[in-house]
Design a protein around this motif. Structure first.
Motif, PDB file in Angstrom:
ATOM      1  N   ALA A  91       0.815  -1.218   0.000  1.00  0.00           N
ATOM      2  CA  ALA A  91       0.000   0.000   0.000  1.00  0.00           C
ATOM      3  C   ALA A  91       0.844   1.262   0.000  1.00  0.00           C
ATOM      4  O   ALA A  91       0.310   2.368  -0.161  1.00  0.00           O
ATOM      5  N   ALA A  92       2.153   1.123   0.183  1.00  0.00           N
ATOM      6  CA  ALA A  92       3.014   2.295   0.355  1.00  0.00           C
ATOM      7  C   ALA A  92       2.977   3.255  -0.836  1.00  0.00           C
ATOM      8  O   ALA A  92       2.910   4.477  -0.628  1.00  0.00           O
ATOM      9  N   ALA A 119       6.493   2.299   8.899  1.00  0.00           N
ATOM     10  CA  ALA A 119       7.614   2.054   7.984  1.00  0.00           C
ATOM     11  C   ALA A 119       8.015   3.328   7.243  1.00  0.00           C
ATOM     12  O   ALA A 119       9.211   3.609   7.050  1.00  0.00           O
ATOM     13  N   LEU A 120       7.035   4.117   6.826  1.00  0.00           N
ATOM     14  CA  LEU A 120       7.352   5.379   6.159  1.00  0.00           C
ATOM     15  C   LEU A 120       8.077   6.329   7.111  1.00  0.00           C
ATOM     16  O   LEU A 120       9.012   7.037   6.711  1.00  0.00           O
ATOM     17  N   ARG A 121       7.650   6.355   8.365  1.00  0.00           N
ATOM     18  CA  ARG A 121       8.346   7.185   9.356  1.00  0.00           C
ATOM     19  C   ARG A 121       9.786   6.702   9.553  1.00  0.00           C
ATOM     20  O   ARG A 121      10.718   7.508   9.607  1.00  0.00           O
ATOM     21  N   ARG A 122       9.955   5.393   9.645  1.00  0.00           N
ATOM     22  CA  ARG A 122      11.292   4.824   9.888  1.00  0.00           C
ATOM     23  C   ARG A 122      12.253   5.178   8.764  1.00  0.00           C
ATOM     24  O   ARG A 122      13.433   5.446   9.000  1.00  0.00           O
ATOM     25  N   ARG A 123      11.747   5.197   7.537  1.00  0.00           N
ATOM     26  CA  ARG A 123      12.599   5.480   6.383  1.00  0.00           C
ATOM     27  C   ARG A 123      12.731   6.975   6.092  1.00  0.00           C
ATOM     28  O   ARG A 123      13.352   7.358   5.097  1.00  0.00           O
ATOM     29  N   GLY A 124      12.118   7.798   6.916  1.00  0.00           N
ATOM     30  CA  GLY A 124      12.214   9.234   6.710  1.00  0.00           C
ATOM     31  C   GLY A 124      11.355   9.752   5.583  1.00  0.00           C
ATOM     32  O   GLY A 124      11.571  10.865   5.089  1.00  0.00           O
ATOM     33  N   ALA A 146       6.142   0.761  16.527  1.00  0.00           N
ATOM     34  CA  ALA A 146       7.172   1.417  17.337  1.00  0.00           C
ATOM     35  C   ALA A 146       7.544   2.790  16.804  1.00  0.00           C
ATOM     36  O   ALA A 146       8.237   3.555  17.494  1.00  0.00           O
ATOM     37  N   HIS A 147       7.084   3.133  15.592  1.00  0.00           N
ATOM     38  CA  HIS A 147       7.464   4.404  14.984  1.00  0.00           C
ATOM     39  C   HIS A 147       6.315   5.399  14.954  1.00  0.00           C
ATOM     40  O   HIS A 147       6.465   6.493  14.399  1.00  0.00           O
TER      41      HIS A 147
END
Length: 357
Positions: A91-92, A119-124, A146-147
């Motif tokens: 879905a990203a 995941a989007l937050r983790r990858r910036g 966790a993010h």
């Protein structure tokens, strides 16, 4: 509205609880000055994958519901977590497009949406703060990211569980229930009964089983009627086949999808439910006592355990059902801050103070 006032809410049409919470959060955030865009996570998946996922979940609940005990037990395993991560990742691309104009806030009410946003937050790739609203009284690992900046839980037990599962911040808040769900004023119960064709002067037990009408609904209805303590009023949601089976079996008070559930709740005396989701909170907000009976496997059972442990909704056996229907008393909703205030502070920490509980 300015760019800083924009908020994006991601839900999913799997059952009605995720969408119901999203709709009420959207209403409250609009009152606080936000321009809201709501998106269904299933529509962000490629092609028809989202609808197929929804259909598969529905069929599994109908045909092999006990498999959900096994699935929930495996929810924290590494293989399942990797599979969920890959599914969420599909879905990203569409989610990036949705977030191309940077919002001030992103909110998830659905676990897989929470995973991809994390995941989007983790990858910036996402600068906006992310809030996760936990729709169930019990919490599984896939519901926690966790993010995400903040997890909002409907009770202290769920908040503590989210922290144990890796949430950086988790707080208990008032459940998100639409304002239409409230106790009846004098005379309103009889007017509601007249409207729905229900007899005055009888004790009525509202049997609910989610928007899909799943679980041992026919057995629940038969057991309630057999006690003689209350007459069952059954809501089948979108399960037309269930509604027809109950009617053929001679159950006279049967409804399909009900547009005005607040009014129907005000017509009844007690609610019997099997999943522990949003409908339970709506019933408590309506001043109705709630009983859990013949829980759905998987999350239905874990929800039932939590609701029973915190003293909000008792789980009853067949032997105790009649007495419970006769003596049940409402516990009221848990107290706390308004989730919309917490989310508004997350988006605008210097401008919007949280209201008092």
């Amino acid at each position: 509205m300015t760019v800083e006032d924009r908020a994006v809410i991601v839900s999913a049409r799997i059952g009605a609880g995720h969408d119901g919470a999203a709709a009420e959060l959207a209403r409250r955030l609009r009152e606080r000055g936000f321009d809201i865009a709501c998106h269904d996570f299933l529509d962000l998946l490629p092609g028809r994958l989202g609808q197929r996922l929804c259909d598969a979940y529905h069929r599994e609940l109908e045909l092999v519901p006990r498999s959900w005990d096994l699935l929930l037990a495996a929810a924290g395993s590494a293989p399942l977590a990797r599979l969920a991560g890959r599914l969420a990742g599909l879905a990203a691309p569409r989610l990036r497009a949705v977030l191309a104009a940077p919002p001030a806030l992103v909110v998830s009410t659905y676990p897989l949406a929470s995973q991809v946003l994390g995941a989007l937050r983790r990858r910036g790739e996402l600068a906006a703060p992310v809030g996760v609203y936990l729709t169930d009284p019990s919490v599984h690992r896939l519901a926690v990211s966790a993010h995400a900046h903040l997890h909002i839980a409907p009770n202290r037990h769920a908040a503590a569980a989210a922290l144990r599962l890796g949430a950086p911040v988790a707080v208990a808040a008032k459940p998100v229930v639409a304002p239409g769900f409230r106790p009846p004023v004098p005379g309103e119960r009889n007017r509601a009964r007249d409207r729905f064709g229900l007899a005055r002067g009888e004790r009525l037990a509202l049997v609910v089983s989610g928007s899909w009408g799943v679980g041992e609904v026919e057995d629940i209805t038969e057991d309630v009627a057999a006690t003689g303590a209350a007459h069952p009023v059954v809501v089948c949601g979108r399960n037309d086949a269930l509604r027809e089976r109950l009617r053929r079996a001679g159950v006279s008070r049967v409804f399909g999808w009900v547009e005005d559930m607040p009014a129907l709740m005000r017509a009844c005396d007690v609610v019997v439910q099997n999943a522990g989701g949003l409908t339970t909170l709506e019933a408590l907000a309506s001043g109705l006592p709630v009983l859990t009976y013949r829980s759905l496997p998987g999350h239905g059972r874990t929800n039932a355990r939590v609701l029973d442990e915190i003293g909000l909704v008792p789980t009853v056996s067949r032997a105790d059902l009649g007495h419970a229907l006769h003596t049940a008393r409402t516990a009221g909703l848990p107290r706390g801050a308004d989730p919309a205030d917490l989310l508004a502070v997350l988006a605008r920490p210097a401008a919007v103070p949280a209201r008092a509980a």
